[in-house]
Motif scaffolding. Structure first.
Motif, PDB file in Angstrom:
ATOM      1  N   GLU A 170       0.833  -1.208   0.000  1.00  0.00           N
ATOM      2  CA  GLU A 170       0.000   0.000   0.000  1.00  0.00           C
ATOM      3  C   GLU A 170       0.866   1.256   0.000  1.00  0.00           C
ATOM      4  O   GLU A 170       0.579   2.237  -0.699  1.00  0.00           O
ATOM      5  CB  GLU A 170      -0.921  -0.023   1.229  1.00  0.00           C
ATOM      6  N   ILE A 181      -1.441   9.953   2.599  1.00  0.00           N
ATOM      7  CA  ILE A 181      -2.026   8.793   3.261  1.00  0.00           C
ATOM      8  C   ILE A 181      -2.499   9.164   4.656  1.00  0.00           C
ATOM      9  O   ILE A 181      -2.039  10.136   5.262  1.00  0.00           O
ATOM     10  CB  ILE A 181      -1.018   7.630   3.358  1.00  0.00           C
ATOM     11  N   LYS A 235      -5.108   9.786  14.319  1.00  0.00           N
ATOM     12  CA  LYS A 235      -4.880   9.452  12.918  1.00  0.00           C
ATOM     13  C   LYS A 235      -3.831  10.398  12.352  1.00  0.00           C
ATOM     14  O   LYS A 235      -3.894  11.608  12.554  1.00  0.00           O
ATOM     15  CB  LYS A 235      -6.179   9.598  12.122  1.00  0.00           C
ATOM     16  N   ASP A 276      -4.521   0.308   9.437  1.00  0.00           N
ATOM     17  CA  ASP A 276      -5.647   1.088   8.889  1.00  0.00           C
ATOM     18  C   ASP A 276      -5.166   2.155   7.912  1.00  0.00           C
ATOM     19  O   ASP A 276      -5.637   3.300   7.935  1.00  0.00           O
ATOM     20  CB  ASP A 276      -6.450   1.744  10.021  1.00  0.00           C
ATOM     21  N   LYS A 278      -4.813   4.280   4.597  1.00  0.00           N
ATOM     22  CA  LYS A 278      -5.734   4.653   3.530  1.00  0.00           C
ATOM     23  C   LYS A 278      -5.062   5.676   2.626  1.00  0.00           C
ATOM     24  O   LYS A 278      -4.476   6.651   3.099  1.00  0.00           O
ATOM     25  CB  LYS A 278      -7.023   5.237   4.107  1.00  0.00           C
TER      26      LYS A 278
END
Length: 391
Positions: A170, A181, A235, A276, A278
Motif C-alpha cells: 500500500e 495517506i 490518525k 488502517d 488509507k
C-alpha cells in the motif's frame, strides 16, 4: 470447427514442450554446465526427473531449443537460452562440454539469491512466509530450495506481524502515485492484567496469527498475552516519501511537505506498527521527492531523529569497524598511534549523542562543541542516577 480445435490442441502441446524444456534448462544447466539436445531428450524419457516431462525426440528438442534461443531476453524474468558458442571466445567451455551445448542463465545468480534470501530471513518475516519466498528465489536462480539450508540464520523472537507485506504494498502504491495517506500508529504497552510483572521480550496484537508449532505457541502464549500494540487513537496524515530497511526494521519516512528539501521535518514510523492505512486520492499536491537524497539522509542518522545533520569530528581507538558499519561515507585519517584515528562524518546531533554513548569506551567527540557538551550532560546525568542507586 474441427480444424480450430486441432490447431488449439497443437498450440497447447507446443507451449508445453517449450515450457518443459525451459524448466529443465533452468534446473539442470548454467554457464558452467551445458546439455546436448540428445541428453535432454533422454532425460525426459528416463523417468528419473521429479516431475513428468513429455517425451520428445532429439530433433524436436533441438527445434525448441533454437526457438527459445531466438526469443533472446524476451523470456520471463530475463532468462536467456544460449549455447557456449554464443559466448565470447575468451570464455572457455566447461570441462567435458562442447560449444554446441545448451544452457540457460537466470535473472539472479545463486550467490545473489543467497544474499536476498538471508536478508528476507533477517527482516523478521514469519518463518513460513520466508520459506515460500526462499523457494521462489531458488527457482529464479535455477537451484533447488535445499541449496539455501546450509546457512544458519536464526529467526528473531519478534517476527513481523502478518499485515506488514500488505502495508508495504500500500505504501509503495502511495509513494509511486504521489498520494497523501492516513493511518493509525501503535506503541508497545503492557496489558492491564500484566502490570507489575516482568515485561516480555516479544509483543502481540489481536490481528497477529501465530504460525508456529503447538509446542512453541504454548510456551510463548503467556508472554505474548502480557503485551499488546496499543493505538494512540490519533490518525496521522502525511505525504509518504520512501520506505527503508535499517537494522532490523522497515521504516516509513514521511512529512507534511509534498516537496521535501533540506529544511523539511521528516517523520519516521516503524512500518510494523502502522495499521488502517488509507490512500487519500485527489490531494491538492502530488509528492515530488526525487530531488531529495534519502540515501544520504539515512546514512547521516545512526538512529532516526529529525533535524539537520552537522559536521562531526571524533577520535576513535581500537579500529574502524564500528565507524564504517554506521557511517559508510566517513572520512578517516590516522592520529598518531596505529590504532587511533580522526573521523569526520555528517550526523544528526541527537542521533550522534546516543551513538557516541554506545561506543563511549573507544570514541571521543571533538566537535562541534555543542554536541560535546550535550554528551557531557548526558553522561553526568547517567552518573548521578547510578551513584544514587549505590547509596
Amino acid at each position: 470447427m474441427g480444424n480450430s480445435e486441432s490447431e488449439k490442441s497443437q498450440a497447447q502441446t507446443q507451449r508445453g514442450y517449450a515450457l518443459a524444456i525451459l524448466k529443465y534448462l533452468l534446473e539442470n544447466t548454467s554457464p558452467n554446465q551445458g546439455v546436448t539436445a540428445l541428453r535432454l531428450a533422454q532425460d525426459f524419457a528416463s523417468g528419473d526427473l521429479e516431475w513428468n516431462p513429455p517425451e520428445i525426440s532429439e530433433r524436436t528438442a533441438r527445434e525448441y531449443l533454437h526457438y527459445l534461443k531466438s526469443l533472446g531476453n524476451r523470456l520471463p524474468f530475463g532468462v536467456r537460452v544460449r549455447q557456449f558458442a554464443d559466448l565470447e571466445e575468451e570464455i572457455p567451455v566447461p570441462p567435458g562440454g562442447r560449444r554446441t551445448d545448451w544452457f540457460a542463465t537466470a535473472i539472479i545468480s545463486p550467490a545473489q539469491m543467497r544474499v536476498l534470501a538471508d536478508a528476507l530471513q533477517m527482516s523478521r518475516f514469519y518463518p513460513d512466509d520466508v520459506a515460500d519466498l526462499r523457494s521462489l528465489l531458488a527457482s529464479l536462480a535455477s537451484v533447488k530450495p535445499e541449496h539455501l539450508e546450509s546457512g544458519q540464520i536464526l529467526f528473531p523472537d519478534r517476527p513481523m506481524f502478518s499485515g506488514v507485506p500488505a502495508t508495504l504494498l500500500e505504501l509503495d502504491s502511495a509513494v509511486s502515485g504521489g498520494y497523501k495517506i492516513r493511518f493509525s500508529y501503535s506503541h508497545v504497552a503492557l496489558r492491564p492484567e500484566a502490570e507489575g510483572r516482568q515485561a516480555p521480550g516479544k509483543y502481540w496484537s489481536p490481528n497477529q496469527r501465530s504460525r508456529r508449532g503447538k509446542k512453541q505457541r504454548s510456551e510463548s502464549s503467556s508472554l505474548r498475552d502480557q503485551a499488546v500494540l496499543k493505538e494512540s487513537g490519533k490518525k496521522y496524515e502525511f505525504y509518504p516519501y520512501t520506505t527503508v530497511f535499517k537494522r532490523g526494521d522497515y521504516y516509513l519516512l514521511a512529512g507534511e511537505d509534498p516537496h521535501p528539501n533540506e529544511n523539511t521535518r521528516i517523520f519516521h514510523f516503524v512500518i510494523d506498527r502502522i495499521s488502517d492505512i488509507k490512500i487519500l486520492e485527489g490531494t491538492a499536491d502530488s509528492v515530488d521527492s526525487e530531488d531529495f537524497d534519502f540515501v544520504r539522509y539515512v546514512n547521516e542518522r545512526p538512529y532516526f531523529f529529525s533535524g539537520q545533520a552537522v559536521d562531526v569530528i571524533y577520535r576513535v581507538t581500537g579500529g574502524l569497524d564500528g565507524t564504517f558499519s554506521w557511517f559508510p561515507d566517513a572520512q578517516v585519517v590516522p592520529d598518531g598511534d596505529s590504532d587511533c584515528y580522526l573521523v569526520h562524518v555528517r550526523a544528526q546531533p541527537n542521533a550522534m549523542v546516543w551513538w557516541a554513548l554506545q561506543y563511549a569506551g573507544s570514541v571521543e567527540v571533538l566537535s562541534p562543541p555543542e554536541l560535546r557538551e550535550e554528551i557531557t550532560k548526558t553522561l553526568e546525568e547517567t552518573l548521578r542516577k547510578y551513584q544514587k542507586k549505590n547509596k
